[in-house]
Design a protein around this motif. Structure first.
Motif, PDB file in Angstrom:
ATOM      1  N   PHE A 121      30.608  41.813  30.778  1.00 19.92           N
ATOM      2  CA  PHE A 121      31.878  41.076  30.863  1.00 19.92           C
ATOM      3  C   PHE A 121      32.985  42.028  31.309  1.00 19.92           C
ATOM      4  N   GLU A 122      32.923  43.279  30.828  1.00 18.70           N
ATOM      5  CA  GLU A 122      33.967  44.250  31.193  1.00 18.70           C
ATOM      6  C   GLU A 122      33.978  44.503  32.701  1.00 18.70           C
ATOM      7  N   ASP A 123      32.821  44.435  33.352  1.00 20.92           N
ATOM      8  CA  ASP A 123      32.797  44.645  34.810  1.00 20.92           C
ATOM      9  C   ASP A 123      33.625  43.568  35.525  1.00 20.92           C
ATOM     10  N   TYR A 124      33.489  42.318  35.088  1.00 21.54           N
ATOM     11  CA  TYR A 124      34.276  41.236  35.697  1.00 21.54           C
ATOM     12  C   TYR A 124      35.757  41.414  35.348  1.00 21.54           C
ATOM     13  N   LEU A 125      35.965  41.762  34.056  1.00 21.67           N
ATOM     14  CA  LEU A 125      37.343  41.891  33.564  1.00 21.67           C
ATOM     15  C   LEU A 125      38.089  43.008  34.292  1.00 21.67           C
ATOM     16  N   GLU A 126      37.371  44.097  34.520  1.00 25.58           N
ATOM     17  CA  GLU A 126      37.984  45.257  35.188  1.00 25.58           C
ATOM     18  C   GLU A 126      38.471  44.873  36.592  1.00 25.58           C
ATOM     19  N   ARG A 127      37.664  44.096  37.284  1.00 22.47           N
ATOM     20  CA  ARG A 127      38.045  43.700  38.644  1.00 22.47           C
ATOM     21  C   ARG A 127      39.233  42.726  38.617  1.00 22.47           C
ATOM     22  N   LEU A 128      39.206  41.818  37.651  1.00 26.67           N
ATOM     23  CA  LEU A 128      40.319  40.875  37.524  1.00 26.67           C
ATOM     24  C   LEU A 128      41.615  41.632  37.218  1.00 26.67           C
ATOM     25  N   GLN A 129      41.518  42.561  36.274  1.00 29.18           N
ATOM     26  CA  GLN A 129      42.705  43.327  35.876  1.00 29.18           C
ATOM     27  C   GLN A 129      43.246  44.131  37.066  1.00 29.18           C
ATOM     28  N   ALA A 130      42.324  44.724  37.843  1.00 28.28           N
ATOM     29  CA  ALA A 130      42.761  45.522  39.002  1.00 28.28           C
ATOM     30  C   ALA A 130      43.476  44.636  40.019  1.00 28.28           C
ATOM     31  N   LEU A 131      42.959  43.426  40.234  1.00 27.37           N
ATOM     32  CA  LEU A 131      43.620  42.497  41.177  1.00 27.37           C
ATOM     33  C   LEU A 131      45.012  42.144  40.664  1.00 27.37           C
ATOM     34  N   HIS A 132      45.099  41.914  39.379  1.00 24.61           N
ATOM     35  CA  HIS A 132      46.402  41.542  38.803  1.00 24.61           C
ATOM     36  C   HIS A 132      47.379  42.732  38.858  1.00 24.61           C
ATOM     37  N   ASN A 133      46.867  43.931  38.579  1.00 27.03           N
ATOM     38  CA  ASN A 133      47.756  45.107  38.585  1.00 27.03           C
ATOM     39  C   ASN A 133      48.331  45.359  39.977  1.00 27.03           C
ATOM     40  N   GLU A 134      47.474  45.237  40.999  1.00 28.56           N
ATOM     41  CA  GLU A 134      47.975  45.539  42.349  1.00 28.56           C
ATOM     42  C   GLU A 134      48.754  44.363  42.960  1.00 28.56           C
ATOM     43  N   PHE A 135      48.407  43.145  42.550  1.00 29.36           N
ATOM     44  CA  PHE A 135      49.072  41.965  43.149  1.00 29.36           C
ATOM     45  C   PHE A 135      49.629  41.053  42.057  1.00 29.36           C
ATOM     46  N   PRO A 136      50.549  41.565  41.250  1.00 25.84           N
ATOM     47  CA  PRO A 136      51.026  40.736  40.121  1.00 25.84           C
ATOM     48  C   PRO A 136      51.735  39.472  40.576  1.00 25.84           C
ATOM     49  N   GLU A 137      52.184  39.458  41.831  1.00 25.96           N
ATOM     50  CA  GLU A 137      52.912  38.285  42.326  1.00 25.96           C
ATOM     51  C   GLU A 137      51.961  37.143  42.707  1.00 25.96           C
ATOM     52  N   LEU A 138      50.665  37.430  42.829  1.00 24.35           N
ATOM     53  CA  LEU A 138      49.717  36.383  43.234  1.00 24.35           C
ATOM     54  C   LEU A 138      49.209  35.624  42.014  1.00 24.35           C
ATOM     55  N   TYR A 139      49.150  34.330  42.154  1.00 21.02           N
ATOM     56  CA  TYR A 139      48.717  33.467  41.062  1.00 21.02           C
ATOM     57  C   TYR A 139      47.191  33.548  40.968  1.00 21.02           C
ATOM     58  N   LEU A 140      46.702  33.973  39.803  1.00 15.39           N
ATOM     59  CA  LEU A 140      45.265  34.227  39.654  1.00 15.39           C
ATOM     60  C   LEU A 140      44.557  33.042  39.004  1.00 15.39           C
ATOM     61  N   LYS A 164      40.889  34.613  25.928  1.00 16.91           N
ATOM     62  CA  LYS A 164      42.083  35.394  25.584  1.00 16.91           C
ATOM     63  C   LYS A 164      42.113  36.702  26.360  1.00 16.91           C
ATOM     64  N   LYS A 165      40.958  37.324  26.504  1.00 15.90           N
ATOM     65  CA  LYS A 165      40.906  38.588  27.257  1.00 15.90           C
ATOM     66  C   LYS A 165      41.195  38.347  28.745  1.00 15.90           C
ATOM     67  N   LEU A 166      40.663  37.260  29.282  1.00 19.46           N
ATOM     68  CA  LEU A 166      40.924  36.957  30.700  1.00 19.46           C
ATOM     69  C   LEU A 166      42.409  36.659  30.909  1.00 19.46           C
ATOM     70  N   LYS A 167      42.991  35.952  29.963  1.00 20.78           N
ATOM     71  CA  LYS A 167      44.411  35.622  30.069  1.00 20.78           C
ATOM     72  C   LYS A 167      45.249  36.900  30.011  1.00 20.78           C
ATOM     73  N   ALA A 168      44.869  37.794  29.102  1.00 17.77           N
ATOM     74  CA  ALA A 168      45.614  39.063  28.968  1.00 17.77           C
ATOM     75  C   ALA A 168      45.489  39.899  30.238  1.00 17.77           C
ATOM     76  N   ALA A 169      44.368  39.726  30.968  1.00 18.09           N
ATOM     77  CA  ALA A 169      44.159  40.487  32.208  1.00 18.09           C
ATOM     78  C   ALA A 169      44.820  39.817  33.412  1.00 18.09           C
ATOM     79  N   GLY A 170      45.487  38.694  33.201  1.00 14.15           N
ATOM     80  CA  GLY A 170      46.251  38.102  34.304  1.00 14.15           C
ATOM     81  C   GLY A 170      45.804  36.724  34.746  1.00 14.15           C
ATOM     82  N   LEU A 171      44.724  36.203  34.159  1.00 13.54           N
ATOM     83  CA  LEU A 171      44.236  34.880  34.596  1.00 13.54           C
ATOM     84  C   LEU A 171      45.218  33.785  34.186  1.00 13.54           C
ATOM     85  N   LYS A 172      45.556  32.937  35.156  1.00 11.11           N
ATOM     86  CA  LYS A 172      46.538  31.874  34.876  1.00 11.11           C
ATOM     87  C   LYS A 172      45.877  30.486  34.778  1.00 11.11           C
ATOM     88  N   ALA A 173      44.789  30.297  35.509  1.00 11.93           N
ATOM     89  CA  ALA A 173      44.136  28.980  35.507  1.00 11.93           C
ATOM     90  C   ALA A 173      42.647  29.176  35.793  1.00 11.93           C
TER      91      ALA A 173
END
Ligand code: SF4
Length: 364
Positions: A121-140, A164-173
């Motif tokens: 799960f952390e492998d998926y989460l890490e990629r999601l978090q990285a996308l959110h960190n570099e592109f916080p303006e994009l709706y995830l 909850k972890k996905l939401k904390a990493a930037g997931l919106k929907a």
């Protein structure tokens, strides 16, 4: 306006804004007057949503196509040692979006992937978090009920903890895929390894409780019966009565090319696609947005579907791969100008939105 006297009672219910029953839905699938069905669905659409058609400038990020599930309708999932199998590193996932960012209007990401046998799960989460960190303006928007059920199983966390972890990493929907047909008979036959109907619904229910909106879909035109299509719609309608968290419903016609089912199942006709779109609008009286997904329907059919109940045409869809692996003949992306033209030519008002239907620009 009646199709025939046979449907006068259903027409009256629609005009009165009454809820249609399971039996009504089944009868509508037998109605040959497609123009009447379209008129009914279009009238309901206009009353509920007006003339705006939503789209988003979005990019798909499919993190890996390696998948343990082997669903019979899928042309995307591959074994690790198969030709064309891939699994993006964090950097590779970021590069997909860096490239798509050449479009200055890019507003959202749609992240869905295979169930990789070795990823945690952390492998998926890490990629999601990285996308959110570099592109916080994009709706995830990302991950389906199938993926989230899988994350829960491989991590030992509850679905709620995963969300909850996905939401904390930037997931919106949450994406609407993976619902297929919410019938255990169909799922046992086509995709026994992935989330059951109840598990898929439970992910959506839990997400709604946490304030995360979700989409819902229906993959039709394979082995399901008409009754199972209608039951699927009613399950979603019941869920929406309970939570109110479904934002959009998407009809996915099954694309048989390159799939295990391809030898025995023919592709749906345009008439079946339009009929299913219209009936979805009529049965799902509590879901505001009905999407005509041009990638699967093709652009001309999606445009006609705007007259059969749809008020959403998805988006530019940079980098779509899942459906093109299944033989989708539509372009791999559309420009925003092209989307605007399609909507305008259908006599409607284009509005660019984020994945939560907040309007960013409209073109009256
Ligand atoms: S549909 Fe999804 S879960 Fe099923 S094989 Fe394809 S990628 Fe895997």
């Amino acid at each position: 306006m009646y199709a025939t006297d046979e449907y006068a009672d259903i027409e009256q219910k629609i005009l009165n804004g009454e809820r249609l029953t399971r039996e009504d839905g089944i009868r509508l699938f037998k109605c040959h007057d497609i123009a009447w069905l379209g008129n009914m669905a279009d009238m309901v659409r206009k009353k509920k949503c007006g003339d705006i058609v939503y789209y988003n400038v979005n990019c798909h990020v499919n993190l890996t196509n390696i998948c343990t599930s082997h669903c019979k309708f899928c042309a995307f999932g591959k074994d690790k040692d198969s030709k064309g199998a891939y699994a993006f590193s964090v950097e590779e996932a970021l590069n997909v979006v860096r490239d798509a960012k050449k479009d200055p209007n890019l507003a959202g990401l749609h992240v869905v992937s295979g169930l990789h046998p070795d990823w945690t799960f952390e492998d998926y989460l890490e990629r999601l978090q990285a996308l959110h960190n570099e592109f916080p303006e994009l709706y995830l928007k990302g991950f389906t009920g199938v993926e989230i059920t899988h994350f829960s199983k491989i991590s030992g966390l509850s679905v709620e903890e995963v969300l909850k972890k996905l939401k904390a990493a930037g997931l919106k929907a949450i994406a609407g895929g993976g619902a297929e047909i919410l019938s255990d008979r169909v799922r046992t036959e086509l995709c026994p390894k992935k989330a059951t109907a109840d598990e898929w619904i439970e992910v959506a229910r839990t997400a709604h409780k946490l304030g995360i909106k979700t989409n819902a879909s229906m993959l039709y035109g394979h082995i399901e019966t008409i009754e199972e299509r209608v039951d699927h719609l009613i399950k979603l309608r019941d869920l929406q009565d309970e939570t109110g968290g479904l934002q959009t419903f998407i009809c996915f016609p099954f694309l048989p090319k390159n799939t295990e089912l391809g030898k025995s199942v023919k592709q749906t006709s345009m008439w079946d696609d339009l009929r299913t779109m219209a009936i979805s609008r009529l049965m799902l009286d509590n879901i505001k947005n009905i999407k005509a997904y041009w990638v699967m329907l093709t652009v001309p059919v999606a445009q006609i579907a705007l007259g059969f109940g749809a008020n959403d045409i998805d988006g530019t869809v940079h980098k779509e791969t899942i459906l093109h692996d299944a033989g989708a003949t539509s372009p791999t992306a559309l420009s925003e100008d092209h989307i605007i033209k399609i909507i305008r030519d259908a006599g409607r008002i284009p509005a660019a939105c984020d994945c939560n239907f907040n309007i960013l620009r409209r073109f009256d």
